[in-house]
Structures are given as C-alpha cells and as structure tokens.
Design a protein around this motif. Structure first.
Motif: not given
Length: 442
Positions: A275, A280, A304, A312, A314
C-alpha cells in the motif's frame, strides 16, 4: 495520566441521519436494535489502568473475571437511569442530578460524537474537546466521501443523487455499462442501508418507492455506484490530533458477505508495504488534512478496497469515529504483549430459548481446551456477554412463547496458528453452544 470514562453507542449513524431524508426499502429488526444497544461492552479494550467502561446493560460477572484474568482489568459502571433512550449521552445529559460516579474521571472517551456528547462533557467538566455535531454529521455522510474522493483523485466511482429521477437516470446508465448498480444511504451501516440493483425492474421499483416519499415532502440524498469486483476489503485507522497532526493507528483486512461485516484481522507487513508503494498513505494524509480543514478531529476509520483488476480504491467511505478495526487493533496489541500472537475478530448470531449459565459455559470451554489461552496458547477469546444474552435481558429466563428463539450475538477473537485450526475452534464452540439447546446461525 488522565483517567477516562469510556462510553458510547454503536448506532451513531441513526443519530446523524436527518429524519426528513427518504429511505431505501428495509424491514425493521427489533432484535438487532437491542443487540446494538448492548454492543458498548465491546469497548473494554480502550480502557487502561484507572479507566472505566460505562455500559447500557450489565455484563456477566464471570465474563469480567475472565477478561481480568487475561490482562483486561477495568472498572465497570452500568447505566442506572430510567430513560430508555437509545442515545446514552442524551440520557446522561437530561438527568437532573449529576452522577458522581462519572465525575471521578478526567475525560470522556466516546465511540462516536453524537447529539448531546458535548453537553455531557460540559456537565461533568471533562477536560477533552470534541468537534461540533454538524461537522461530525457532514464528514460521516457517504456524499462527503464521494465528493472528497473526486476532489483528491480527480475521479470516483460513487455519484450523489438528489431525486428519484436522477437515481433512475444514473441507474439505467450503470446497468447498461456494468450490469448492476449499488445504491447507498448516506448514513447506512454494514448490512443495512445498501441495495444492489441488477435489473431495470428492480431499479424502477426503488425509484418509485423514493418518488412516493418525495411526494410526502421527504428530501432525497443517496450515492449510486457500480457494483465493483472486489479482491480485498481493508480499512485504515488513524487519529487527527487537536493540532491537525496525523497519527496512524493500524490497518485491518475486512471480511464481508453481501455487504455485511463478518470480521477483521490486522494486515501483515507485506500488505502495508504494498500500500505504501501504491501511494495509499499519501491519499490518507490528504484526506486527513481536508477533514481537519472542515472542522473534524478525532478517530477516523477509512474503508478501502483493492479490485480484482488491480485498481486501488483508497476511499470507499469515511467513518469519523472509532470502529471494529480500532477495537481489534487494541486487542492485538494486548495479545502480542502477552504472547506475541494476533487474533481474528468476528462474531456469530445465535438463538436460545432459555438463559443459560454463562459462567458454567466458560468453564466448559476451558475444560474442552477451546477457551483462550489453551494448552497451545491459542483458542477463542469471548468478547461479549451482554450481546449474547441481549434477548433475555428484559425479563427472567422464561422461554419465549410460540417456540421462538431469543436472538443474541457472540463477539470473539480467535487465536490460531493456521486457518484450519481457527475453523476447528469455531466448530467446537458451535457444538458446545448447541449442546446447551442454542442455535448457531451461519
């Protein structure tokens, strides 16, 4: 060190939500409401030496003794007022006389800021500050989360809708492009306040339901988004300090089923490093900065997810309060200090006809080598007694009429070296519970 009074309610969203907002179709579950009132007992990991936990219902003495035996010692206070309001802080604030049991503490540590939290802090002259309720309501709305995501990342999956017609139009587009659409109440919670639509007919039924409420003068505010193909759900817990600084607490992998929360476990180092490489935490820092700029400080849990195509996401939603992830983090801290191990936080819904001997059941679990810590230093750590026996809380041990079962919920942390061992512990606990005449759901 300041002594804290730990208290609060786990259904804060119901007090943040404007009663004039239209609702999605739903069936009221009174059993769930009673269990949620009893969930305040799960806050015991937030208590340190000299702190106290205030709960709506009494906890089993055997349960408190067991927790103390494994290192969770805390003073326990039970609400003594007559007001049955679900908002404990409203009840505390409205009592004419001060309850001097509370006055012995320096600060109030709430699970979430709800209406009347500030009044309780003022009444008992607690030294801590909390943000204003209007700010708390605003930043906890899924509409705020959707807008913030778009502003920080330039794009987002969720789109706010403010009428039945807008819901219908955007829904049709999502169905055509993705085959499904997910509608979210701005203050919905796990397993409640979300609706998956997979056909034009289902979309129009919901739009018609909302349209009728518009005709009654209700305002409309929902978030609609595609139903995404999720590889992994996770959350990040952090604190925004009073001066605006950011304090990372932890990361939790989340296990869900049909939008309902099933459990959490702390993320390993490899997951955290992945991450970090994906940027992130940079997004989280920006989100924390915006929350603080908008007037919020305190605990935050951001949900998330990682999609199966590697995307991804977030920010799915912002929970500006404590959470199950905060609880599991504190549990793992205590477990690691004691034995170097971590647990899997989960629960099971149960039913029973007669209130049983909880102390005897704990002793039986210990004899059967199920109760933590067993001979291997593993086992199941029961976290709740009031939620388990919530269905029998109102009057004695008589079985309910008509053969119906009283409903409860058992929260637990499972400490095991491997997944098969974890599953064996749960199966053995199920058999033990059902030997008492209970029913184990799921």
């Amino acid at each position: 060190m300041a002594r804290e009074l730990v208290a609060g309610i786990f259904d804060a969203e119901s007090f943040w939500r404007d009663e004039n907002l239209a609702r999605l179709p739903a069936i009221r579950d009174k059993d769930r409401e009673r269990i949620v009132l009893a969930m305040d007992e799960l806050m015991f990991p937030f208590c340190g030496s000299g702190d106290a936990l205030l709960t709506r219902f009494a906890m089993e003495e055997a349960h408190k003794a067991y927790l103390a035996s494994i290192g969770f010692s805390f003073r326990h206070l039970v609400w003594e007022g007559d007001d049955a309001s679900a908002n404990l802080f409203q009840a505390m604030a409205s009592e004419q006389e001060r309850d001097e049991r509370y006055g012995a503490f320096d600060t109030l540590s709430p699970f979430a800021v709800v209406p009347h939290t500030r009044e309780v802090i003022a009444k008992y002259e607690f030294s801590n500050e909390v943000p204003g309720i209007d700010t708390v309501k605003r930043v906890n709305s899924k509409i705020y989360s959707a807008r913030l995501t778009g502003e920080l990342l330039g794009k987002g999956f969720g789109k706010p809708v403010y009428s039945a017609e807008e819901l219908s139009a955007l829904g049709r587009g999502l169905l055509a492009e993705h085959g499904s659409a997910l509608v979210k109440d701005p203050f919905g919670v796990s397993g409640k306040g979300n609706m998956l639509l997979q056909s034009q007919a289902s979309l129009e039924r919901v739009a018609s339901y909302i349209r009728r409420q518009e005709g009654e003068g209700k305002a409309v505010a929902f978030v609609i988004e595609p139903f995404l193909d999720v590889e992994c759900d996770f959350s990040c817990q952090f604190d925004i300090m009073r001066d605006g600084s950011f304090h990372l607490v932890g990361l939790q992998k989340i296990f869900n089923r049909q939008f309902a929360y099933l459990g959490s476990e702390s993320m390993d180092a490899a997951g955290r490093e992945a991450l970090e490489r994906a940027g992130y935490f940079d997004v989280l820092l920006q989100a924390a900065g915006r929350l603080y700029k908008d007037g919020y400080f305190g605990p935050v849990c951001i949900d998330s997810m990682l999609l199966k195509d590697g995307t991804l996401v977030p920010i799915v939603e912002i929970n500006a309060r404590k959470s199950m992830g905060f609880i599991n983090h504190r549990l793992d801290q205590a477990l690691q200090a004691r034995s170097g191990k971590k647990g899997f936080f989960t629960f099971r819904s149960v039913g029973f006809k007669e209130r049983f001997d909880y102390e005897g059941w704990l002793e039986e679990l210990k004899r059967q080598d199920i109760l933590y810590p067993n001979r291997q230093g593993n086992g199941i750590l029961p976290l709740s007694s009031a939620t388990l026996l919530a269905g029998a809380a109102e009057a004695g041990a008589d079985a309910p009429a008509g053969g119906n079962l009283r409903k409860g919920r058992l929260y637990m942390t499972i400490i095991a070296d491997e997944l098969p061992e974890r599953e064996r512990y749960v199966e053995r606990m199920r058999l033990s519970f059902e030997s008492k005449g209970g029913k184990w759901y799921g």
